[in-house]
Design a protein around this motif. Structure first.
Motif, PDB file in Angstrom:
ATOM      1  N   LYS A 323       0.830  -1.201   0.000  1.00  0.00           N
ATOM      2  CA  LYS A 323       0.000   0.000   0.000  1.00  0.00           C
ATOM      3  C   LYS A 323       0.866   1.252   0.000  1.00  0.00           C
ATOM      4  N   GLY A 324       0.783   1.982  -1.082  1.00  0.00           N
ATOM      5  CA  GLY A 324       1.326   3.322  -1.165  1.00  0.00           C
ATOM      6  C   GLY A 324       2.723   3.484  -0.627  1.00  0.00           C
ATOM      7  N   GLU A 325       2.865   4.506   0.229  1.00  0.00           N
ATOM      8  CA  GLU A 325       4.183   4.932   0.681  1.00  0.00           C
ATOM      9  C   GLU A 325       4.861   3.897   1.581  1.00  0.00           C
ATOM     10  N   ASP A 326       4.096   2.980   2.152  1.00  0.00           N
ATOM     11  CA  ASP A 326       4.734   1.964   2.984  1.00  0.00           C
ATOM     12  C   ASP A 326       5.668   1.078   2.159  1.00  0.00           C
ATOM     13  N   GLY A 327       5.288   0.875   0.888  1.00  0.00           N
ATOM     14  CA  GLY A 327       6.118   0.088  -0.020  1.00  0.00           C
ATOM     15  C   GLY A 327       6.519  -1.243   0.569  1.00  0.00           C
ATOM     16  N   PHE A 328       7.691  -1.690   0.197  1.00  0.00           N
ATOM     17  CA  PHE A 328       8.233  -2.907   0.765  1.00  0.00           C
ATOM     18  C   PHE A 328       9.330  -2.608   1.769  1.00  0.00           C
ATOM     19  N   ASN A 329       9.869  -1.409   1.731  1.00  0.00           N
ATOM     20  CA  ASN A 329      11.057  -1.114   2.514  1.00  0.00           C
ATOM     21  C   ASN A 329      10.760  -0.781   3.962  1.00  0.00           C
ATOM     22  N   ARG A 330       9.599  -0.250   4.264  1.00  0.00           N
ATOM     23  CA  ARG A 330       9.339   0.223   5.606  1.00  0.00           C
ATOM     24  C   ARG A 330       7.961  -0.223   6.076  1.00  0.00           C
ATOM     25  N   LEU A 331       7.931  -0.939   7.188  1.00  0.00           N
ATOM     26  CA  LEU A 331       6.676  -1.400   7.760  1.00  0.00           C
ATOM     27  C   LEU A 331       6.086  -0.322   8.665  1.00  0.00           C
ATOM     28  N   PRO A 332       4.774  -0.337   8.866  1.00  0.00           N
ATOM     29  CA  PRO A 332       4.147   0.673   9.724  1.00  0.00           C
ATOM     30  C   PRO A 332       4.646   0.664  11.164  1.00  0.00           C
ATOM     31  N   PRO A 384      20.391  -7.180   0.090  1.00  0.00           N
ATOM     32  CA  PRO A 384      19.378  -6.245   0.621  1.00  0.00           C
ATOM     33  C   PRO A 384      18.466  -5.710  -0.477  1.00  0.00           C
ATOM     34  N   SER A 385      17.181  -5.862  -0.276  1.00  0.00           N
ATOM     35  CA  SER A 385      16.187  -5.439  -1.276  1.00  0.00           C
ATOM     36  C   SER A 385      14.822  -5.353  -0.597  1.00  0.00           C
ATOM     37  N   LYS A 386      13.808  -5.130  -1.410  1.00  0.00           N
ATOM     38  CA  LYS A 386      12.448  -5.044  -0.899  1.00  0.00           C
ATOM     39  C   LYS A 386      11.969  -6.378  -0.318  1.00  0.00           C
ATOM     40  N   LYS A 387      12.627  -7.447  -0.678  1.00  0.00           N
ATOM     41  CA  LYS A 387      12.227  -8.759  -0.168  1.00  0.00           C
ATOM     42  C   LYS A 387      12.463  -8.888   1.339  1.00  0.00           C
ATOM     43  N   TYR A 388      13.343  -8.064   1.877  1.00  0.00           N
ATOM     44  CA  TYR A 388      13.618  -8.142   3.306  1.00  0.00           C
ATOM     45  C   TYR A 388      12.367  -7.868   4.142  1.00  0.00           C
ATOM     46  N   SER A 389      11.499  -6.977   3.672  1.00  0.00           N
ATOM     47  CA  SER A 389      10.263  -6.691   4.407  1.00  0.00           C
ATOM     48  C   SER A 389       9.362  -7.907   4.469  1.00  0.00           C
ATOM     49  N   LEU A 390       9.345  -8.700   3.392  1.00  0.00           N
ATOM     50  CA  LEU A 390       8.548  -9.928   3.400  1.00  0.00           C
ATOM     51  C   LEU A 390       9.109 -10.923   4.409  1.00  0.00           C
ATOM     52  N   LEU A 391      10.436 -11.003   4.497  1.00  0.00           N
ATOM     53  CA  LEU A 391      11.046 -11.884   5.488  1.00  0.00           C
ATOM     54  C   LEU A 391      10.671 -11.449   6.901  1.00  0.00           C
ATOM     55  N   LYS A 392      10.658 -10.146   7.142  1.00  0.00           N
ATOM     56  CA  LYS A 392      10.282  -9.645   8.453  1.00  0.00           C
ATOM     57  C   LYS A 392       8.835  -9.970   8.793  1.00  0.00           C
ATOM     58  N   MET A 393       7.997 -10.133   7.772  1.00  0.00           N
ATOM     59  CA  MET A 393       6.600 -10.500   7.989  1.00  0.00           C
ATOM     60  C   MET A 393       6.418 -12.007   8.131  1.00  0.00           C
ATOM     61  N   GLY A 394       7.517 -12.759   8.038  1.00  0.00           N
ATOM     62  CA  GLY A 394       7.418 -14.209   8.177  1.00  0.00           C
ATOM     63  C   GLY A 394       7.169 -14.936   6.887  1.00  0.00           C
ATOM     64  N   GLU A 395       7.393 -14.260   5.762  1.00  0.00           N
ATOM     65  CA  GLU A 395       7.150 -14.860   4.458  1.00  0.00           C
ATOM     66  C   GLU A 395       8.452 -15.385   3.858  1.00  0.00           C
ATOM     67  N   SER A 396       8.391 -16.527   3.228  1.00  0.00           N
ATOM     68  CA  SER A 396       9.543 -17.057   2.497  1.00  0.00           C
ATOM     69  C   SER A 396       9.680 -16.313   1.171  1.00  0.00           C
ATOM     70  N   VAL A 397      10.925 -16.126   0.725  1.00  0.00           N
ATOM     71  CA  VAL A 397      11.158 -15.398  -0.529  1.00  0.00           C
ATOM     72  C   VAL A 397      12.179 -16.155  -1.354  1.00  0.00           C
ATOM     73  N   PRO A 398      12.098 -16.018  -2.679  1.00  0.00           N
ATOM     74  CA  PRO A 398      13.090 -16.684  -3.537  1.00  0.00           C
ATOM     75  C   PRO A 398      14.412 -15.926  -3.508  1.00  0.00           C
ATOM     76  N   THR A 399      15.485 -16.625  -3.775  1.00  0.00           N
ATOM     77  CA  THR A 399      16.798 -15.990  -3.868  1.00  0.00           C
ATOM     78  C   THR A 399      16.858 -15.109  -5.109  1.00  0.00           C
ATOM     79  N   ASP A 400      17.882 -14.285  -5.186  1.00  0.00           N
ATOM     80  CA  ASP A 400      17.984 -13.340  -6.295  1.00  0.00           C
ATOM     81  C   ASP A 400      18.099 -14.037  -7.654  1.00  0.00           C
ATOM     82  N   ASP A 401      18.713 -15.203  -7.680  1.00  0.00           N
ATOM     83  CA  ASP A 401      18.838 -15.906  -8.969  1.00  0.00           C
ATOM     84  C   ASP A 401      17.684 -16.860  -9.230  1.00  0.00           C
ATOM     85  N   GLY A 402      16.737 -16.960  -8.257  1.00  0.00           N
ATOM     86  CA  GLY A 402      15.565 -17.774  -8.449  1.00  0.00           C
ATOM     87  C   GLY A 402      15.773 -19.256  -8.296  1.00  0.00           C
TER      88      GLY A 402
END
Length: 545
Positions: A323-332, A384-402
């Motif tokens: 949502k908007g300005e929260d983006g992926f980089n900064r959580l509320p 370091p990327s926007k995926k870090y916010s997903l990790l902080k939320m407890g979500e698994s993410v793919p590596t950069d090379d997939g």
């Protein structure tokens, strides 16, 4: 005049009155070797004056000294001797950490400091102002030589909350690192004068700061102006009428600031100390003659649990990341959101005196996001990327090379506890709803107006409490630190303070760190809160049970 150097004042010049020659003599070995900061404390403690500081922070427009007074650089001024200083300032600024930390406070010592402008670490590093409690007034009644009237500030790294604004608060702020423009919320506990007489002057100063900021930024940015800032003021019924009457009868105007006055209604004593009969109730009535366009009034009802929910941010979830300005980089719930950061703020009633509605407040942050071990994540193929916010939320993410997947528990560091501040003003009893809000607070600010010798009868008659009861309550509620506050005028000497601390510790039974507050003392609560007794996360802090 005696002018401090701009380097010692962190880029801001400040002028104080020249003391009479009768109080200054030469030849002091002690003061010759005094540090510039200590010497400045001695001078300011003797003749402090509200500083002529440019409120917008633009020092180039600071007014110059025009009356030709002799300027003395404090750094090169070694010969002042036996300066008659105001005791409360000297204790706070110079001796608080080294001398006035009594036995039993060793654990809290690293987190105590002063909030004065010139007090910076010797190594030149910056000090965090994130979740820091600053005491601007720790006395009762009118301002005195030793303590100012009630005011406590919570600094949140970009915004500041004030609890009560006693007479002299405007002047106290001038000596600190707290800018008026950073104050966006004020919480009034009750309508006694020593808690509100500084409110109207402070509102007008915040307006000056807002105007200077608007003037400084006009034409310098392509973004359209958001208009005047908003100051929210919470408190008992009658607060709106008090503010408007003070502004109107002093022929003042509010043009560059929006003031929202939110009155907490539905409590036991909202109609004031006396029945008004058939007349208008001055606490609840509307007076069109004093209403102003930029000062608005609203009401907040308490819930079924007899608690007023002032602010409660939504629980952080994955949808917020998109949502908007929260983006992926900064959580509320990020601690670095500045003025956009929201906290859980609640209020409940205290039992002070009949007919005087009194509130206590708690401020608690959302559970902060867990940090990521960047080295581990990079080694696993995730820079370091926007995926870090997903990790902080407890979500698994793919590596950069997939080619792989990074699980949160592989890179997340230890979970942190949410910090909590509880402020209890004048009271003789803490009702259960307010007591429940205080449970597990990192810092409990509790009045210590009376002593054990005063007895129960005086507690009931005067509507104040003792240091011993402060210690008992803090221990029962599992509070990590109890700061004694709202001292009587006799609480000057070291012997009296020692006696009050001994009473509080006796009642506390070593379940909390007990400290006495001083004007300009500051308590920094680190990320994760205090955990002096090595309790596991989310466990009860009630160490006496």
């Amino acid at each position: 005049k005696i002018s401090t150097s701009s380097t010692m004042m962190h880029g801001m010049r400040r002028t104080i009155r020249s003391p009479p020659l009768s109080v200054l003599t030469t030849g002091s070995t002690a003061l010759k070797s005094a540090s510039p900061f200590r010497l400045r404390c001695l001078l300011q403690a003797t003749y402090p004056v509200f500083p002529r500081r440019h409120l917008s922070g633009n020092n180039s427009n600071f007014p110059s000294d025009r009356d030709g007074g002799t300027k003395i650089n404090v750094k090169s001024c070694p010969k002042f001797h036996q300066i008659q200083r105001r005791h409360y300032l000297s204790v706070t600024n110079v001796e608080m950490i080294s001398k006035n930390l009594h036995s039993g406070t060793e654990l809290i010592k690293p987190y105590l400091r002063t909030c004065l402008v010139g007090d910076f670490p010797e190594d030149g590093t910056s000090r965090s102002a994130e979740f820091t409690v600053s005491f601007l007034g720790t006395g009762r009644g009118s301002p005195g030589r030793h303590r100012n009237s009630s005011c406590t500030a919570l600094r949140l790294g970009g915004q500041t909350y004030l609890f009560d604004v006693g007479e002299g608060t405007q002047r106290q702020l001038g000596f600190t690192r707290i800018w008026p423009s950073s104050i966006n919320k004020i919480f009034i506990t009750h309508m006694h004068g020593d808690h509100v007489f500084g409110l109207v002057p402070l509102i007008l100063e915040i307006q000056v700061a807002a105007k200077l900021h608007l003037d400084a930024t006009r034409g310098r940015t392509k973004r359209p102006s958001d208009g005047p800032p908003t100051l929210e003021i919470y408190g008992p019924p009658g607060l709106y009428n008090y503010i408007n009457m003070g502004i109107a009868l002093t022929c003042s105007k509010i043009n560059y600031l929006n003031v929202e006055v939110i009155e907490l209604v539905g409590g036991r004593n909202e109609r004031g100390p006396k029945a008004q009969g058939g007349k208008r109730n001055i606490f609840l009535a509307h007076y069109p003659e004093i209403e102003m366009p930029r000062v608005r009034r609203s009401y907040l009802q308490r819930n079924e649990g007899q608690v007023w929910i002032i602010d409660k941010p939504a629980t952080v979830n994955r949808d917020m990341l998109k949502k908007g300005e929260d983006g992926f980089n900064r959580l509320p719930n990020d601690v670095n959101l500045g003025k956009n950061r929201r906290l859980i703020i609640k209020a409940a009633e205290l039992d002070h005196l009949g007919g005087v509605q009194t509130f206590g407040y708690t401020v608690e942050e959302q559970t902060p996001p867990r940090n990521i071990d960047a080295k581990k994540a990079t080694a696993l193929g995730l820079k370091p990327s926007k995926k870090y916010s997903l990790l902080k939320m407890g979500e698994s993410v793919p590596t950069d090379d997939g080619t792989g997947v990074v699980e949160p528990e592989q890179v997340l560091l230890e979970e942190l506890r949410a910090r909590k501040l509880a402020v209890l003003s004048d009271h003789r009893r803490v009702p259960p709803p307010m007591a429940g809000l205080c449970r597990n607070a990192d810092l409990l600010v509790h009045e210590a107006t009376l002593t054990k010798e005063d007895g129960v009868d005086k507690i009931k008659i005067r509507g104040h409490n003792t240091a011993e009861n402060a210690g008992i309550f803090g221990g029962e509620m599992g509070c990590e630190v109890v700061a004694l506050n709202h001292f009587a005028s006799k609480a000057i000497s070291e012997e009296v303070i020692e006696s009050l601390l001994a009473e509080a510790r006796h009642g506390n039974r070593n379940r909390s760190q007990i400290i006495s507050s001083y004007d300009f003392m500051e308590v920094w609560i680190p990320r994760g809160g205090f955990n002096f007794y090595n309790l596991p996360l989310n466990s009860s802090k009630d160490k006496g049970k």
